[in-house]
Design a protein around this motif. Sequence first.
Motif, PDB file in Angstrom:
ATOM      1  N   THR A 193       0.974  -1.335  -0.138  1.00  0.00           N
ATOM      2  CA  THR A 193      -0.046   0.056   0.169  1.00  0.00           C
ATOM      3  C   THR A 193       0.874   1.194  -0.082  1.00  0.00           C
ATOM      4  O   THR A 193       1.780   1.380   0.854  1.00  0.00           O
ATOM      5  N   ARG A 194       0.753   2.096  -0.945  1.00  0.00           N
ATOM      6  CA  ARG A 194       1.447   3.119  -0.997  1.00  0.00           C
ATOM      7  C   ARG A 194       0.623   4.417  -1.062  1.00  0.00           C
ATOM      8  O   ARG A 194      -0.402   4.546  -1.681  1.00  0.00           O
ATOM      9  N   GLN A 195       1.120   5.434  -0.135  1.00  0.00           N
ATOM     10  CA  GLN A 195       0.180   6.752   0.043  1.00  0.00           C
ATOM     11  C   GLN A 195       1.315   7.934  -0.229  1.00  0.00           C
ATOM     12  O   GLN A 195       1.853   8.559   0.742  1.00  0.00           O
ATOM     13  N   ASP A 196       1.704   7.899  -1.386  1.00  0.00           N
ATOM     14  CA  ASP A 196       2.512   9.097  -1.990  1.00  0.00           C
ATOM     15  C   ASP A 196       1.824  10.340  -2.499  1.00  0.00           C
ATOM     16  O   ASP A 196       2.645  11.328  -2.828  1.00  0.00           O
ATOM     17  N   HIS A 197       0.468  10.262  -2.367  1.00  0.00           N
ATOM     18  CA  HIS A 197      -0.155  11.690  -2.805  1.00  0.00           C
ATOM     19  C   HIS A 197      -1.100  12.003  -1.685  1.00  0.00           C
ATOM     20  O   HIS A 197      -1.234  11.447  -0.758  1.00  0.00           O
ATOM     21  N   SER A 198      -1.416  13.324  -1.781  1.00  0.00           N
ATOM     22  CA  SER A 198      -2.101  14.038  -0.861  1.00  0.00           C
ATOM     23  C   SER A 198      -3.669  14.268  -1.099  1.00  0.00           C
ATOM     24  O   SER A 198      -4.432  14.989  -0.184  1.00  0.00           O
ATOM     25  N   HIS A 199      -4.102  13.629  -2.287  1.00  0.00           N
ATOM     26  CA  HIS A 199      -5.575  13.788  -2.734  1.00  0.00           C
ATOM     27  C   HIS A 199      -5.842  12.611  -3.651  1.00  0.00           C
ATOM     28  O   HIS A 199      -5.148  11.679  -3.715  1.00  0.00           O
ATOM     29  N   TRP A 200      -6.817  12.694  -4.456  1.00  0.00           N
ATOM     30  CA  TRP A 200      -7.415  11.609  -5.008  1.00  0.00           C
ATOM     31  C   TRP A 200      -6.359  11.069  -6.091  1.00  0.00           C
ATOM     32  O   TRP A 200      -5.689  11.779  -6.818  1.00  0.00           O
ATOM     33  N   VAL A 201      -6.140   9.859  -6.184  1.00  0.00           N
ATOM     34  CA  VAL A 201      -5.405   9.066  -7.325  1.00  0.00           C
ATOM     35  C   VAL A 201      -6.108   8.737  -8.420  1.00  0.00           C
ATOM     36  O   VAL A 201      -6.938   7.958  -8.203  1.00  0.00           O
ATOM     37  N   TRP A 202      -5.988   9.282  -9.601  1.00  0.00           N
ATOM     38  CA  TRP A 202      -6.750   9.027 -10.589  1.00  0.00           C
ATOM     39  C   TRP A 202      -6.269   7.788 -11.647  1.00  0.00           C
ATOM     40  O   TRP A 202      -7.026   7.109 -12.255  1.00  0.00           O
ATOM     41  N   SER A 203      -5.099   7.697 -11.742  1.00  0.00           N
ATOM     42  CA  SER A 203      -4.396   6.765 -12.374  1.00  0.00           C
ATOM     43  C   SER A 203      -3.243   5.916 -11.927  1.00  0.00           C
ATOM     44  O   SER A 203      -2.370   6.311 -11.185  1.00  0.00           O
ATOM     45  N   VAL A 204      -3.190   4.894 -12.343  1.00  0.00           N
ATOM     46  CA  VAL A 204      -1.858   3.875 -11.937  1.00  0.00           C
ATOM     47  C   VAL A 204      -1.592   3.109 -13.264  1.00  0.00           C
ATOM     48  O   VAL A 204      -2.307   2.508 -13.833  1.00  0.00           O
ATOM     49  N   ARG A 205      -0.371   3.098 -13.461  1.00  0.00           N
ATOM     50  CA  ARG A 205       0.029   2.337 -14.786  1.00  0.00           C
ATOM     51  C   ARG A 205       1.564   1.650 -14.335  1.00  0.00           C
ATOM     52  O   ARG A 205       2.525   2.235 -14.008  1.00  0.00           O
ATOM     53  N   PHE A 206       1.506   0.199 -14.677  1.00  0.00           N
ATOM     54  CA  PHE A 206       2.813  -0.373 -14.704  1.00  0.00           C
ATOM     55  C   PHE A 206       3.553  -0.032 -16.088  1.00  0.00           C
ATOM     56  O   PHE A 206       2.944   0.221 -17.385  1.00  0.00           O
TER      57      PHE A 206
END
Length: 476
Positions: free
Chosen positions: A365-378
Amino acid sequence: MASICSGVQESRFTDFTRDMWTPRFLWIPAQRMHKNTPRFHDAHRGPFIPQSAQYLLSSSLSKSARRTWWRSALGSLFFAIFCFLVGRFRIQWHKIQLTMDDKAPIIYGLEFPGRALAARVAETERIQFFCGTQSLKHENQVHLIEYDEELLGIDSKTVYQHLCGEIWHLSCSPTDVNIIATCYSHVVDNQVEMGASLWRLPPEDIESQLNASNVLMEKICDLKHGKEETMKCVLWCPVLEDANSTSAVDLCSMSNQCVNLWSLQDGPCKLHSSVVLDASGRQSFSCACWNPHNDCTQLLTGVDNSVKAWDLRTKDFSWTLDNAHSQVVRGMDHNPNKMYHFATCGDDCCAKFWDARKLDKPLITRQDHSHWVWSVRFNPHYDQLVLTSSSDSQVVLTRLASIASEPVKVGDDDDTVVHQPQKDMVIQKYDEHEDSVYSVEWSSADRWTFASLSYDGRMVINHVPSNEKFSILMPH
């Protein structure tokens, strides 16, 4: 005779007292001793010498000592400055060596706001991206941007007209470079309706299409079936490496309650099958991604804050992951190199990585942002590299070596594989945006290049840092 027997010689400079003797070896000539040491004895006389002689002696010594001190001080200062400059030069040169391949970000501005971004998947030689605009008052556009690695800038751009309305999602065919799909909203009888269509771009002609504007696209078909719903996205089935693949599905369109599977083999757009989520309408799809393994027979979907995997052969759930996030799941992606690994992100500011064989808790589990995360890409080639984009206006590149598909090889023997402990960490945060970053995509032509798009219409092309690239290509 007395002086010979005693081993000392009385100096003529010690006449002021008979108690002071200067011992000298007898074999040293008296003339040499007197010639070489007059100031030594004058200094020892101190206040007994005349005042004028004392002044002259002290002033001459102080000037000489001062000159010597200044020379040594300046020499030490110059040496310290030289050492400092050499150290700084070595540090800067080391940084230059590490970053000599690092390239500055390239910023391209759309005329209007935008949130739809896609890599031109079928193009494997040139770095190209599509961007779609989202404007209520003006005619919307699709921008095709090509990046030149040698020029380190935008090589060309082509602007296509999109007269149907605001573009909410855009995707490219993995087999035909001239076919794209858009999801859009348009006003019909004072009501906003959502639709999806396939478009064919005109053939590439360098003289007429290079840096052209307002180029028309040909509509192939509309992707709609039955009752009109809020269309969310259109996803193309990934290109399968298996030559014996029997998949008859080319793409899917997803609305709030339904996923329609389409085939282009027997016509422009032929509905293959449909999957309905919930007839009561209490739940709705939020995002989706294909599982590129097992002949593309599985589709992962985000349903509110949960994840459901659909078996397209039986039109039923393969498995369900309840409460994957504490809030809505906004994006997901399947690892292209590991059959059971996938990632999700959502409004809880987290990106989570899962193993479908063990869904009781996430792998990471990663929490590297301070707001909504919209996209994740390998990254399609090196799945330890993961991109995330968020409403905090940042794009984060993360290394997840602990769940990578390939271990690090060490040694000359190809059979010897050693798992080197690499720390999962944030490689770099990219902050060239000033608004919510809705989309981020890897290039299909260059595995180290990616693009991101924020709502203010700013598209940024960035690269993986060279030191991270070298650590992957040439591990120690």
